[in-house]
Design an enzyme around this catalytic site. Sequence first.
Site, PDB file in Angstrom:
ATOM      1  N   TYR A 185       1.426   8.254  -8.060  1.00  0.00           N
ATOM      2  CA  TYR A 185       2.591   8.276  -7.168  1.00  0.00           C
ATOM      3  C   TYR A 185       3.880   8.374  -7.997  1.00  0.00           C
ATOM      4  O   TYR A 185       3.835   8.649  -9.199  1.00  0.00           O
ATOM      5  CB  TYR A 185       2.536   7.070  -6.223  1.00  0.00           C
ATOM      6  CG  TYR A 185       1.317   7.155  -5.318  1.00  0.00           C
ATOM      7  CD1 TYR A 185       1.173   8.232  -4.436  1.00  0.00           C
ATOM      8  CD2 TYR A 185       0.277   6.218  -5.377  1.00  0.00           C
ATOM      9  CE1 TYR A 185       0.047   8.353  -3.633  1.00  0.00           C
ATOM     10  CE2 TYR A 185      -0.852   6.340  -4.569  1.00  0.00           C
ATOM     11  CZ  TYR A 185      -0.958   7.413  -3.701  1.00  0.00           C
ATOM     12  OH  TYR A 185      -2.071   7.545  -2.907  1.00  0.00           O
ATOM     13  N   ARG A 233       2.067  -2.622 -11.036  1.00  0.00           N
ATOM     14  CA  ARG A 233       0.696  -2.097 -11.097  1.00  0.00           C
ATOM     15  C   ARG A 233       0.672  -0.767 -11.843  1.00  0.00           C
ATOM     16  O   ARG A 233       1.517   0.109 -11.621  1.00  0.00           O
ATOM     17  CB  ARG A 233       0.120  -1.883  -9.695  1.00  0.00           C
ATOM     18  CG  ARG A 233      -1.386  -1.626  -9.764  1.00  0.00           C
ATOM     19  CD  ARG A 233      -2.056  -1.688  -8.421  1.00  0.00           C
ATOM     20  NE  ARG A 233      -3.367  -2.289  -8.562  1.00  0.00           N
ATOM     21  CZ  ARG A 233      -4.442  -1.907  -7.880  1.00  0.00           C
ATOM     22  NH1 ARG A 233      -4.373  -0.963  -6.975  1.00  0.00           N
ATOM     23  NH2 ARG A 233      -5.600  -2.506  -8.082  1.00  0.00           N
ATOM     24  N   GLY A 332     -10.892  -5.274  -4.400  1.00  0.00           N
ATOM     25  CA  GLY A 332     -10.365  -4.478  -3.305  1.00  0.00           C
ATOM     26  C   GLY A 332     -11.352  -4.396  -2.166  1.00  0.00           C
ATOM     27  O   GLY A 332     -11.334  -5.217  -1.231  1.00  0.00           O
TER      28      GLY A 332
HETATM   29  C1  LIG Z   1      -9.181   1.621   1.487  1.00  0.00           C
HETATM   30  C2  LIG Z   1      -8.450   1.525   0.189  1.00  0.00           C
HETATM   31  C3  LIG Z   1      -7.068   1.497   0.173  1.00  0.00           C
HETATM   32  C4  LIG Z   1      -6.366   1.330  -1.039  1.00  0.00           C
HETATM   33  N1  LIG Z   1      -4.998   1.246  -1.013  1.00  0.00           N
HETATM   34  C5  LIG Z   1      -4.320   1.009  -2.161  1.00  0.00           C
HETATM   35  C6  LIG Z   1      -2.899   0.797  -2.139  1.00  0.00           C
HETATM   36  O1  LIG Z   1      -2.237   0.798  -1.094  1.00  0.00           O
HETATM   37  N2  LIG Z   1      -2.291   0.573  -3.330  1.00  0.00           N
HETATM   38  C7  LIG Z   1      -2.979   0.548  -4.527  1.00  0.00           C
HETATM   39  O2  LIG Z   1      -2.376   0.345  -5.584  1.00  0.00           O
HETATM   40  N3  LIG Z   1      -4.320   0.704  -4.556  1.00  0.00           N
HETATM   41  C8  LIG Z   1      -5.001   0.921  -3.415  1.00  0.00           C
HETATM   42  N4  LIG Z   1      -6.371   1.022  -3.455  1.00  0.00           N
HETATM   43  C9  LIG Z   1      -7.087   0.719  -4.714  1.00  0.00           C
HETATM   44  C10 LIG Z   1      -7.539  -0.769  -4.710  1.00  0.00           C
HETATM   45  O3  LIG Z   1      -6.427  -1.630  -4.818  1.00  0.00           O
HETATM   46  C11 LIG Z   1      -8.510  -1.115  -5.855  1.00  0.00           C
HETATM   47  O4  LIG Z   1      -7.832  -0.983  -7.088  1.00  0.00           O
HETATM   48  C12 LIG Z   1      -9.742  -0.229  -5.880  1.00  0.00           C
HETATM   49  O5  LIG Z   1     -10.350  -0.200  -4.593  1.00  0.00           O
HETATM   50  C13 LIG Z   1     -10.767  -0.717  -6.914  1.00  0.00           C
HETATM   51  O6  LIG Z   1     -11.154  -2.030  -6.647  1.00  0.00           O
HETATM   52  P1  LIG Z   1     -12.556  -2.359  -5.922  1.00  0.00           P
HETATM   53  O7  LIG Z   1     -13.614  -1.663  -6.735  1.00  0.00           O
HETATM   54  O8  LIG Z   1     -12.655  -3.852  -5.970  1.00  0.00           O
HETATM   55  O9  LIG Z   1     -12.471  -1.812  -4.533  1.00  0.00           O
HETATM   56  C14 LIG Z   1      -7.081   1.232  -2.254  1.00  0.00           C
HETATM   57  C15 LIG Z   1      -8.485   1.305  -2.228  1.00  0.00           C
HETATM   58  C16 LIG Z   1      -9.174   1.427  -1.047  1.00  0.00           C
HETATM   59  C17 LIG Z   1     -10.665   1.448  -1.063  1.00  0.00           C
END
Ligand SMILES: Cc1cc2nc3c(=O)[nH]c(=O)nc-3n(C[C@H](O)[C@H](O)[C@H](O)COP(=O)(O)O)c2cc1C
Length: 377
Positions: A185, A233, A332
């Site tokens: 972004y 972040r 996440g």
């Molecule tokens: C549905 C969804 C929405 C997400 N939205 C964001 C967001 O708004 N901002 C961001 O920095 N990362 C976003 N992510 C990334 C997550 O914060 C996280 O870093 C990523 O899912 C990896 O972690 P996990 O393996 O525990 O899911 C999103 C991920 C998912 C799956």
Amino acid sequence: MSQLFSPFTLAGGITLKNRIVMAPLTRARSPEEKATTSTALYYAQRATAGLIVSEGVTISRQGQGYLFNPGIYTEEKVKAWRLATDSVHDIGGKIFAQIWHVGRVSHTSIQENGQAPVSATAQIAKGAKAYAYDEAGKPNLVPVSKPRALTIEEIGKTVEDYAHAAENAVKAGFDGVEIHGANGYLIDQFMNPLVNDRTDAYSAKTMAGRLRFTLEVVDAVIARIGRAKTGLRLSPYVKVFDMPIHDEIDATFTALAAELARRELAYVHFMDHSRSAPREGVTASDSAPFDATLRHMRAHLRHTPFIIAGDMTRERAEQWIKDGIMDLAAFGRPFIANPDLVARLEHGWPLAVPDATRFYGGGADGYIDYPPYHKGE
Ligand SMILES: Cc1cc2nc3c(=O)[nH]c(=O)nc-3n(C[C@H](O)[C@H](O)[C@H](O)COP(=O)(O)O)c2cc1C
């Protein structure tokens, strides 16, 4: 003994009841682009996390790339967040707002007066999609529009938008903000020498130019709400859209860490894509370069807590905290289906699997209807 479930104090003094962080998750559940009672319930259900980082909240209409995302740039939007922040606090939780400008990952149909999205560059993000209106006027994933490069004056205005959003977040009851500098972004667009083709003071040709925008945003937010409330972040080695891995990543993020050291942020949050299973738009890569860059950054940021997200497990979280690689573990997707994730991790209860078709948009289903664990399930 596990340190995961004991309190931890962020740099600057905010104390969390445990070291488990809910990672920011865009859910597109705000039809009027402001937080709702469902938003409040969703976060309250998950408030046993030591820290919740909210879904990305847009700092301006220009910064929006996805419909139904709750912003934080008008009085009405600020007020709408209050129920969520109060609900989290009532349960003893802490919540930071992730403040977000998508830059070129947007579409004319959701920009004011159909204008082009803005970026560090006028190059289109090939392969990127925005959640905007299609030709039939229906909400849909559509290829992003060609951006135009921000002028120097507009960059100043955008920095102010971040600071204003931070101030609004505190007014709305958030404990602090996480500046979204990850995932391709706007901030990432300035820091990436393959995207940033400027020739002015923000040019990626020099390290100072490459980092200028990021540091201006960080400084403006700190000036407005204080360092103890300011997190950032980052996602070195993320491979999104047309932004491939390149050989200046380590130098860029190490130089950034050196600059961040004296700013003493509340924390730096890393999204580690290198351990993730491949999914649309994101490809897994070898984790060795990420791990090395993390070490180089840690050498500068000894007093700044590190949070890492990306296919985290209890075992890895404990090991990495013990080894001094990080201080807090972020989850996440597990938080989507397990509102009581902290208890499930602590007691070794089984984890529910989230329904990926309900990640974005829609109503209560797949959002606030995941139950806590009941024995015998
Ligand atoms: C549905 C969804 C929405 C997400 N939205 C964001 C967001 O708004 N901002 C961001 O920095 N990362 C976003 N992510 C990334 C997550 O914060 C996280 O870093 C990523 O899912 C990896 O972690 P996990 O393996 O525990 O899911 C999103 C991920 C998912 C799956």
